[in-house]
Design a protein around this motif. Structure first.
Motif, PDB file in Angstrom:
ATOM      1  N   ASP A 122       0.875  -1.165   0.000  1.00  0.00           N
ATOM      2  CA  ASP A 122       0.000   0.000   0.000  1.00  0.00           C
ATOM      3  C   ASP A 122       0.916   1.221   0.000  1.00  0.00           C
ATOM      4  O   ASP A 122       1.746   1.388   0.890  1.00  0.00           O
ATOM      5  CB  ASP A 122      -0.993   0.001   1.160  1.00  0.00           C
ATOM      6  CG  ASP A 122      -0.414  -0.391   2.517  1.00  0.00           C
ATOM      7  OD1 ASP A 122       0.099  -1.514   2.626  1.00  0.00           O
ATOM      8  OD2 ASP A 122      -0.501   0.422   3.460  1.00  0.00           O
ATOM      9  N   THR A 123       0.786   2.029  -1.033  1.00  0.00           N
ATOM     10  CA  THR A 123       1.684   3.174  -1.232  1.00  0.00           C
ATOM     11  C   THR A 123       0.892   4.454  -1.510  1.00  0.00           C
ATOM     12  O   THR A 123       1.074   5.103  -2.547  1.00  0.00           O
ATOM     13  CB  THR A 123       2.658   2.912  -2.396  1.00  0.00           C
ATOM     14  OG1 THR A 123       1.912   2.555  -3.577  1.00  0.00           O
ATOM     15  CG2 THR A 123       3.633   1.800  -2.074  1.00  0.00           C
ATOM     16  N   PRO A 124      -0.016   4.835  -0.619  1.00  0.00           N
ATOM     17  CA  PRO A 124      -0.812   6.040  -0.870  1.00  0.00           C
ATOM     18  C   PRO A 124       0.065   7.287  -0.922  1.00  0.00           C
ATOM     19  O   PRO A 124       1.110   7.360  -0.262  1.00  0.00           O
ATOM     20  CB  PRO A 124      -1.763   6.081   0.327  1.00  0.00           C
ATOM     21  CG  PRO A 124      -1.032   5.354   1.412  1.00  0.00           C
ATOM     22  CD  PRO A 124      -0.288   4.254   0.714  1.00  0.00           C
ATOM     23  N   VAL A 125      -0.377   8.258  -1.707  1.00  0.00           N
ATOM     24  CA  VAL A 125       0.368   9.508  -1.852  1.00  0.00           C
ATOM     25  C   VAL A 125      -0.378  10.639  -1.172  1.00  0.00           C
ATOM     26  O   VAL A 125      -1.595  10.594  -0.999  1.00  0.00           O
ATOM     27  CB  VAL A 125       0.597   9.859  -3.342  1.00  0.00           C
ATOM     28  CG1 VAL A 125       1.452   8.795  -4.009  1.00  0.00           C
ATOM     29  CG2 VAL A 125      -0.726  10.010  -4.084  1.00  0.00           C
ATOM     30  N   SER A 126       0.366  11.656  -0.786  1.00  0.00           N
ATOM     31  CA  SER A 126      -0.226  12.848  -0.191  1.00  0.00           C
ATOM     32  C   SER A 126       0.176  14.041  -1.039  1.00  0.00           C
ATOM     33  O   SER A 126       1.370  14.292  -1.251  1.00  0.00           O
ATOM     34  CB  SER A 126       0.256  13.033   1.247  1.00  0.00           C
ATOM     35  OG  SER A 126      -0.343  14.171   1.838  1.00  0.00           O
ATOM     36  N   GLY A 127      -0.824  14.749  -1.528  1.00  0.00           N
ATOM     37  CA  GLY A 127      -0.572  15.899  -2.375  1.00  0.00           C
ATOM     38  C   GLY A 127      -1.643  16.032  -3.435  1.00  0.00           C
ATOM     39  O   GLY A 127      -2.670  15.358  -3.386  1.00  0.00           O
ATOM     40  N   GLN A 136       6.930  17.786  -5.185  1.00  0.00           N
ATOM     41  CA  GLN A 136       6.828  17.763  -3.727  1.00  0.00           C
ATOM     42  C   GLN A 136       5.858  16.700  -3.216  1.00  0.00           C
ATOM     43  O   GLN A 136       5.445  16.741  -2.065  1.00  0.00           O
ATOM     44  CB  GLN A 136       6.400  19.147  -3.216  1.00  0.00           C
ATOM     45  CG  GLN A 136       7.432  20.237  -3.445  1.00  0.00           C
ATOM     46  CD  GLN A 136       8.724  19.947  -2.694  1.00  0.00           C
ATOM     47  OE1 GLN A 136       8.716  19.581  -1.520  1.00  0.00           O
ATOM     48  NE2 GLN A 136       9.854  20.109  -3.367  1.00  0.00           N
ATOM     49  N   MET A 137       5.492  15.749  -4.061  1.00  0.00           N
ATOM     50  CA  MET A 137       4.596  14.687  -3.623  1.00  0.00           C
ATOM     51  C   MET A 137       5.267  13.819  -2.564  1.00  0.00           C
ATOM     52  O   MET A 137       6.478  13.593  -2.599  1.00  0.00           O
ATOM     53  CB  MET A 137       4.228  13.812  -4.826  1.00  0.00           C
ATOM     54  CG  MET A 137       3.236  12.714  -4.530  1.00  0.00           C
ATOM     55  SD  MET A 137       1.597  13.368  -4.193  1.00  0.00           S
ATOM     56  CE  MET A 137       1.091  13.889  -5.833  1.00  0.00           C
ATOM     57  N   SER A 138       4.479  13.351  -1.594  1.00  0.00           N
ATOM     58  CA  SER A 138       5.013  12.421  -0.600  1.00  0.00           C
ATOM     59  C   SER A 138       4.316  11.069  -0.745  1.00  0.00           C
ATOM     60  O   SER A 138       3.157  10.996  -1.156  1.00  0.00           O
ATOM     61  CB  SER A 138       4.835  12.969   0.814  1.00  0.00           C
ATOM     62  OG  SER A 138       3.465  13.088   1.145  1.00  0.00           O
ATOM     63  N   VAL A 139       5.054  10.017  -0.422  1.00  0.00           N
ATOM     64  CA  VAL A 139       4.558   8.647  -0.555  1.00  0.00           C
ATOM     65  C   VAL A 139       4.770   7.915   0.761  1.00  0.00           C
ATOM     66  O   VAL A 139       5.845   8.007   1.360  1.00  0.00           O
ATOM     67  CB  VAL A 139       5.298   7.887  -1.674  1.00  0.00           C
ATOM     68  CG1 VAL A 139       4.647   6.525  -1.918  1.00  0.00           C
ATOM     69  CG2 VAL A 139       5.350   8.701  -2.971  1.00  0.00           C
ATOM     70  N   MET A 140       3.748   7.211   1.211  1.00  0.00           N
ATOM     71  CA  MET A 140       3.846   6.355   2.394  1.00  0.00           C
ATOM     72  C   MET A 140       3.781   4.906   1.947  1.00  0.00           C
ATOM     73  O   MET A 140       3.076   4.594   0.989  1.00  0.00           O
ATOM     74  CB  MET A 140       2.690   6.657   3.360  1.00  0.00           C
ATOM     75  CG  MET A 140       2.749   8.051   3.958  1.00  0.00           C
ATOM     76  SD  MET A 140       1.103   8.743   4.307  1.00  0.00           S
ATOM     77  CE  MET A 140       0.667   9.439   2.705  1.00  0.00           C
ATOM     78  N   VAL A 141       4.502   4.020   2.635  1.00  0.00           N
ATOM     79  CA  VAL A 141       4.608   2.638   2.163  1.00  0.00           C
ATOM     80  C   VAL A 141       4.336   1.665   3.294  1.00  0.00           C
ATOM     81  O   VAL A 141       4.913   1.760   4.381  1.00  0.00           O
ATOM     82  CB  VAL A 141       6.011   2.355   1.586  1.00  0.00           C
ATOM     83  CG1 VAL A 141       6.055   0.947   0.977  1.00  0.00           C
ATOM     84  CG2 VAL A 141       6.387   3.399   0.540  1.00  0.00           C
ATOM     85  N   GLY A 142       3.459   0.690   3.009  1.00  0.00           N
ATOM     86  CA  GLY A 142       3.202  -0.410   3.924  1.00  0.00           C
ATOM     87  C   GLY A 142       3.386  -1.730   3.210  1.00  0.00           C
ATOM     88  O   GLY A 142       2.950  -1.883   2.064  1.00  0.00           O
ATOM     89  N   GLY A 143       4.043  -2.690   3.865  1.00  0.00           N
ATOM     90  CA  GLY A 143       4.255  -4.000   3.249  1.00  0.00           C
ATOM     91  C   GLY A 143       5.633  -4.544   3.557  1.00  0.00           C
ATOM     92  O   GLY A 143       6.356  -4.014   4.396  1.00  0.00           O
ATOM     93  N   GLU A 144       6.005  -5.617   2.874  1.00  0.00           N
ATOM     94  CA  GLU A 144       7.296  -6.249   3.111  1.00  0.00           C
ATOM     95  C   GLU A 144       8.436  -5.289   2.807  1.00  0.00           C
ATOM     96  O   GLU A 144       8.459  -4.631   1.760  1.00  0.00           O
ATOM     97  CB  GLU A 144       7.445  -7.498   2.240  1.00  0.00           C
ATOM     98  CG  GLU A 144       6.573  -8.656   2.658  1.00  0.00           C
ATOM     99  CD  GLU A 144       6.860  -9.910   1.845  1.00  0.00           C
ATOM    100  OE1 GLU A 144       7.872  -9.918   1.109  1.00  0.00           O
ATOM    101  OE2 GLU A 144       6.072 -10.865   1.951  1.00  0.00           O
TER     102      GLU A 144
END
Length: 298
Positions: A122-127, A136-144
């Motif tokens: 799961d790699t949702p972005v904020s922006g 300037q986009m940010s990315v959050m990452v969940g997983g292995e």
């Protein structure tokens, strides 16, 4: 476990998705795309993007697949069925979902993907598209963690601010919390502007002062000018309220009070009936506040 990344797939080429796909292409990667409406991808096709006729073909042809779709239902449709992504995934492939969807469904998809031998992040972005264009986009990452390490360079092509959060579902949970704060703060800004506008303060002057003040966060920075010059839609009411509904559902499940979220969601419900409901959600919410306050509308 993972081979070098060759072709990169992209499913969902709307305003945000097409911008992200373009950045991946500009970073030197070969991209194969699919979108429900092919014409929306024409600029990317003209720039050299490959085309697949189904999400399954994207997954079959590519080592890493990104999805950027409107909501949980759209991601589920792209994932399942004979032509879905799951049918085309295999060991060594990575599916990174950039969408904002229900956290429990994101975790369930990770389990379904694991059954194919592939890995889901799961790699949702904020922006917004403006943030993306400005780099300037940010990315959050969940997983292995190993899958994250494999695609980290690709994520940095999307935006410079990439944060590994933890296991599957943790990034999408973080995104829900961030969007809760975003929508509440932007709605509160519309409320504040209406208050002083009713007292006779010029709207443009208020916006200018706010942009020079301590509340000038990135989201206020690019959205507040819409109250003076309504020329862009970053996210309409329906799309933005989806994120509050995800937060409310999570709050009910966990037994967490979310009074600010609930009040803001009610305001967005009212804004869905605004004549300006097709504009950015700040503009439509401000319209409801102004009408309720009896502020003269030009």
């Amino acid at each position: 476990m993972y081979d070098d990344i060759g072709r990169v797939g992209f499913v969902g080429l709307g305003a945000m998705g097409s911008g992200i796909a373009r950045r991946i292409m500009d970073a030197g990667h070969t991209v194969v795309g699919w979108n429900r409406t092919r014409s929306k991808a024409q600029d990317l096709l003209d720039a050299g993007m490959g085309w697949a006729d189904t999400p399954r073909e994207v997954a079959e042809q590519c080592d890493v697949v990104f999805t950027m779709l409107t909501n949980t239902a759209a991601v589920e449709v792209a994932a399942h069925g004979d032509d879905g992504l799951l049918a085309g995934l295999a060991a060594g492939k990575v599916w990174a979902d950039l969408s904002t969807i229900a956290p429990e469904r994101s975790v369930a998809l990770a389990e379904e993907v694991a059954a194919t031998g592939a890995c889901y992040l799961d790699t949702p972005v904020s922006g917004s598209p403006a943030t993306l264009a400005a780099g300037q986009m940010s990315v959050m990452v969940g997983g292995e963690r190993s899958a994250y390490d494999h695609v980290e360079a690709l994520l940095h092509a999307i935006g410079p601010k990439v944060t590994y959060i933890g296991p599957n579902g943790h990034a999408i949970l973080t995104k829900v919390a961030i969007n809760l704060s975003l929508v509440v703060s932007v709605t509160a800004f519309a409320e504040a502007v209406t208050l002083v506008e009713k007292a006779g303060v010029d709207r443009a002057a208020m916006v200018d002062a706010a942009l020079k003040s301590v509340i000038a966060s990135p989201v206020i920075g690019y959205r507040a000018p819409l109250l003076v010059d309504d020329d862009t839609v970053y996210a309409d009411v329906e799309l933005q309220q989806k994120d509050l509904v995800l937060a409310q559902e999570l709050g009910r499940k966990l037994g967490v009070m979310l009074p600010a979220c609930s009040a803001t969601s009610e305001m967005l419900s009212a804004a869905r009936s605004s004549d300006l409901a097709d504009r950015d959600f700040l503009v439509s919410v401000a319209d409801v506040y102004r009408r309720a306050a009896g502020v003269e509308i030009p």
